[in-house]
Design an enzyme around this catalytic site. Structure first.
Site, short mmCIF file in Angstrom:
data_model
loop_
_atom_site.label_atom_id
_atom_site.label_comp_id
_atom_site.label_asym_id
_atom_site.label_seq_id
_atom_site.Cartn_x
_atom_site.Cartn_y
_atom_site.Cartn_z
N ASP A 1 40.04 61.11 -0.69
CA ASP A 1 39.20 59.98 -0.79
C ASP A 1 39.78 58.67 -0.11
O ASP A 1 41.40 58.10 0.27
CB ASP A 1 39.41 59.89 -2.38
CG ASP A 1 38.12 58.88 -2.78
OD1 ASP A 1 37.15 58.85 -1.73
OD2 ASP A 1 38.19 58.33 -3.51
N ASP B 1 41.02 59.98 -6.54
CA ASP B 1 41.75 58.90 -7.85
C ASP B 1 40.70 59.20 -9.29
O ASP B 1 40.91 58.13 -10.04
CB ASP B 1 41.45 57.66 -7.73
CG ASP B 1 40.87 56.70 -7.27
OD1 ASP B 1 39.60 57.81 -6.53
OD2 ASP B 1 40.52 55.83 -7.83
N GLY C 1 33.96 56.94 -7.68
CA GLY C 1 33.27 58.04 -6.64
C GLY C 1 32.03 58.51 -6.75
O GLY C 1 31.74 60.36 -6.23
N ASP D 1 38.64 55.03 -0.65
CA ASP D 1 38.86 53.84 -2.02
C ASP D 1 39.84 54.25 -3.33
O ASP D 1 39.71 55.14 -3.66
CB ASP D 1 37.17 53.37 -2.12
CG ASP D 1 36.83 53.00 -1.81
OD1 ASP D 1 36.93 52.33 -0.21
OD2 ASP D 1 34.85 52.52 -1.99
#
Length: 212
Positions: A9, A170, A46, A11
């Site tokens: 991922d 995250d 997300g 960010d």
């Protein structure tokens, strides 16, 4: 090695754009008369832009047409991209770059799997494209996380089966997407998760020592 590829991922994993998202969404919330704080901002991690907007609008007493929602989302993204222009290669720490190099030198395929439609622009600002064999972002998928599409497509782009890839995330939506796609997942940070990931790591710099 257990894995042939790593899908990151963007960010919150390879860089942090939370401060830019927060500021851009805060202005949207003020416009629609909805509350906004760090707790609400965490719920947007997300999640796609339109889904994030719906979360914010749920706190407003007003109703909005589809056209108004599109306008609000576009204006938020314009504000966000203006803030992203402040980013530079310094926003990806040297230790993260070293970790990516170590993973690549170990023979692993590296990809980015991000629901953000701004992923390519962020990677450009970071001068980070050279670390990745493929980038799958929000412009290439029909379903955002927790749907696994962004991760399964990223795996296909580097010629690997999902089971051969480790996802690094995250956010809870990313963890759920990894499991739905049949992939192991390493979670960065301490955000609460709906179930235990395969690995818990402090940050990306700990990944080579964890899996190599």
């Amino acid at each position: 090695m257990k894995y042939k590829g790593i899908i990151f991922d963007l960010d919150g994993v390879l860089c942090s754009t939370d401060r830019f998202h927060f500021e851009a969404w805060k202005q949207t919330a003020e416009e629609v008369g909805a509350p906004f704080d760090e707790t609400i901002n965490m719920k947007l991690r997300g999640v796609s832009r339109m889904e994030s907007l719906e979360i914010i609008l749920s706190g407003s007493s007003k109703t909005f047409t589809d056209a108004e929602k599109e306008r609000l989302a576009t204006e938020k993204n314009d504000r966000y991209r203006n803030l992203l222009a402040q980013m530079s290669p310094a926003d990806m720490p040297a230790a993260v770059r070293d970790a990516l190099t170590a993973l690549h030198n170990a023979g692993l395929k590296l990809a980015v799997g991000s629901s953000s439609k701004n992923a390519a622009y962020i990677l450009e600002r970071l001068d980070a494209n050279r670390y990745f064999d493929a980038v799958c972002d929000g412009t290439m998928i029909a379903h955002s996380k927790p749907d696994p599409e962004v991760f399964t497509k990223a795996a296909a782009m580097v010629g690997l089966a999902p089971a051969d890839c480790l996802v690094v995330e995250d956010a809870a939506a990313g963890l759920e997407a990894a499991r739905a796609g049949g992939m192991d997942c390493a979670i960065v940070g301490t955000a609460p998760m709906p179930f235990e990931p395969t690995y818990h790591i402090q940050d990306v710099t700990k990944l080579p020592g964890t899996i190599l």
